[in-house]
Design an enzyme around this catalytic site. Structure first.
Site, mmCIF file in Angstrom:
data_model
loop_
_atom_site.group_PDB
_atom_site.id
_atom_site.type_symbol
_atom_site.label_atom_id
_atom_site.label_comp_id
_atom_site.label_asym_id
_atom_site.label_seq_id
_atom_site.Cartn_x
_atom_site.Cartn_y
_atom_site.Cartn_z
ATOM 1 N N ARG A 116 -5.461 -0.061 -8.682
ATOM 2 C CA ARG A 116 -5.763 -1.060 -7.642
ATOM 3 C C ARG A 116 -6.696 -0.365 -6.642
ATOM 4 O O ARG A 116 -6.325 0.650 -6.056
ATOM 5 C CB ARG A 116 -4.473 -1.543 -6.949
ATOM 6 C CG ARG A 116 -3.524 -2.270 -7.917
ATOM 7 C CD ARG A 116 -2.473 -3.059 -7.193
ATOM 8 N NE ARG A 116 -3.022 -4.213 -6.515
ATOM 9 C CZ ARG A 116 -2.361 -4.937 -5.602
ATOM 10 N NH1 ARG A 116 -1.130 -4.593 -5.259
ATOM 11 N NH2 ARG A 116 -2.931 -5.979 -5.032
ATOM 12 N N ASP A 174 -3.962 -2.378 4.086
ATOM 13 C CA ASP A 174 -4.182 -1.642 2.834
ATOM 14 C C ASP A 174 -5.178 -0.513 3.009
ATOM 15 O O ASP A 174 -5.147 0.487 2.280
ATOM 16 C CB ASP A 174 -4.631 -2.599 1.732
ATOM 17 C CG ASP A 174 -3.446 -3.436 1.293
ATOM 18 O OD1 ASP A 174 -3.140 -4.428 1.971
ATOM 19 O OD2 ASP A 174 -2.782 -3.043 0.310
ATOM 20 N N ALA A 213 0.808 -1.234 0.000
ATOM 21 C CA ALA A 213 0.000 0.000 0.000
ATOM 22 C C ALA A 213 0.844 1.289 0.000
ATOM 23 O O ALA A 213 0.651 2.153 -0.872
ATOM 24 C CB ALA A 213 -0.969 -0.036 1.182
ATOM 25 N N ASN A 244 -6.479 -6.210 4.520
ATOM 26 C CA ASN A 244 -5.078 -6.568 4.249
ATOM 27 C C ASN A 244 -5.073 -7.822 3.378
ATOM 28 O O ASN A 244 -6.144 -8.366 3.038
ATOM 29 C CB ASN A 244 -4.326 -6.786 5.567
ATOM 30 C CG ASN A 244 -2.829 -6.906 5.352
ATOM 31 O OD1 ASN A 244 -2.223 -6.088 4.643
ATOM 32 N ND2 ASN A 244 -2.208 -7.938 5.892
ATOM 33 N N GLN A 298 4.074 -13.379 -1.929
ATOM 34 C CA GLN A 298 4.860 -12.219 -1.473
ATOM 35 C C GLN A 298 5.690 -12.557 -0.226
ATOM 36 O O GLN A 298 6.757 -11.990 -0.018
ATOM 37 C CB GLN A 298 3.939 -11.033 -1.145
ATOM 38 C CG GLN A 298 3.294 -10.388 -2.353
ATOM 39 C CD GLN A 298 1.926 -10.961 -2.622
ATOM 40 O OE1 GLN A 298 1.686 -12.145 -2.389
ATOM 41 N NE2 GLN A 298 1.019 -10.147 -3.115
#
Ligand code: MRU
Length: 382
Positions: free
Chosen positions: A91, A266, A48, A276, A225
């Site tokens: 996004r 986020d 973010a 998140n 990730q």
């Protein structure tokens, strides 16, 4: 800023391509807002705060490009508004994107309103983007300090000893070298921010203070990730870690091997509900069931008091191929119907604390979130 995974100089934005890590370290040079939008959408840069910073640079690039044609102030502003809308749409869940882009638009309106020429306004917008970048690095450092203090005072001090020490003497043995086992999800480090990290920044600061035994790293399907990026960062820092598949987290909590869960965010709604990376909600439930503190670490730019509660947060749905493929291969039936929400929402009741650069929030989050956000808009840094 001329170092790190996001670099900006003279109209070129240089980004470390996170889709190629950890195998290859490749940088991309971008000079238009459209190219920046594509890099965000394709997750060459993600996290973010990082996408907020990069979007600000993207809008500054657009301002520079359009200003070179010597447009009227109105036409210049219209171009910026269109580019800002495109960048924000790349996004939808992370609020940092619209936050940073709105900050630049506001600055542009203010300068043009004062009669500043588009060319000079564009130069100021570059400075504003650099300021957003620098402020994020400073925020992460402060989050690290506040988070490490929280872990020391409120988690480590209440721990029971493990193994032998537990059998021999209970809590009085705690001082005998017990350190924290922390579980984290996704990537919230250098790569996800301007630098240092939010949840990973807390872990970094706690490690430096000798508080950390090891970090459980969730692999974070579908895009890995955790396995690709967090492990890469922890290896570079020499912080002990164990990579686990997402499905293993509750097992280690039940066995008493996890002392705290720390994640990023986020978007945090006014009541503290936290969006998140997908999988976070399950971690929060498991942590709650086992009495393990569940801590969210995020800068004030991730708070969104305009959204009352988590149900109102837009959750990004991504390409089904991300789920059908695994690390580039396609081991699953290619025709399988797929759902791919990139994020989930953890209700505030499962969040023990929210660590920001301005301090730690607890309990009823609503008033604190509203006040912090308002103070950040008026520039009150007290
Ligand atoms: O889809 P991603 O990789 O951009 O998702 C990232 C996360 O969910 C992070 O936890 C969040 O952005 C905080 S990063 C400091």
């Amino acid at each position: 800023m001329k170092a790190g995974h996001i670099q900006y100089a003279h109209g070129i934005l240089r980004l470390l391509d996170q889709t190629r890590l950890p195998g290859e370290v490749v940088y991309l040079d971008l000079d238009t807002a459209a190219a920046v939008r594509a890099a965000i959408r394709d997750m060459r840069v993600r996290g973010a705060p990082a996408i907020g910073i990069v979007a600000a640079y993207g809008l500054a690039l657009e301002a520079r490009r359009v200003a070179a044609r010597e447009p009227s102030a109105d036409s210049f502003m219209r171009h910026l508004e269109t580019a800002a809308a495109d960048l924000t749409a790349a996004r939808p869940t992370a609020v940092n994107l619209s936050w940073s882009v709105s900050r630049l638009l506001e600055r542009a309106r203010q300068l043009l309103g004062q009669g500043t020429a588009p060319k000079d306004t564009a130069a100021q917008l570059e400075r504003e983007a650099v300021a957003i970048h620098e402020e994020d690095v400073a925020a992460c450092r402060a989050i690290g300090d506040h988070g490490a203090a929280l872990l020391k005072k409120e988690v480590l001090s209440r721990l029971r000893p493990r193994g032998r020490a537990a059998e021999n003497g209970g809590a009085s043995q705690r001082a005998g070298g017990r350190r924290l086992s922390i579980l984290t999800h996704c990537n919230t480090g250098d790569l996800a921010t301007g630098g240092y990290g939010t949840a990973l920044g807390v872990i970094r600061s706690a490690w430096r203070e000798g508080l950390v035994e090891r970090v459980f790293v969730d692999e974070t399907r579908p895009l890995l990730q955790g396995a690709r990026l967090t492990v890469w960062e922890l290896q570079r820092d020499g912080i002990p870690h164990v990579l686990i598949a997402d499905a293993m987290a509750a097992h280690f909590m039940r066995r008493g091997e996890v002392d705290a869960v720390i994640v990023g965010a986020d978007r945090i709604a006014r009541n503290g509900d936290t969006a998140n990376k997908i999988g976070t909600y399950g971690l929060a439930l498991a942590a709650h069931a086992h009495g393990i503190p569940f801590v969210v670490a995020a800068p004030v730019s991730t708070l969104d008091p305009a959204i009352a509660r988590g149900e109102d947060i837009v959750i990004e749905e991504r390409d089904p191929e991300e789920v059908r493929r695994f690390a580039g291969a396609q081991p699953f039936p290619s025709s399988a119907p797929v759902a791919n929400p990139a994020f989930d929402v953890t209700p505030a009741e499962y969040v023990t604390a929210i660590v920001t650069e301005r301090g730690v929030l607890r309990g009823q989050f609503e008033d604190a979130i509203t006040a912090l956000h308002a103070a950040s808009r008026t520039g009150d840094r007290s």
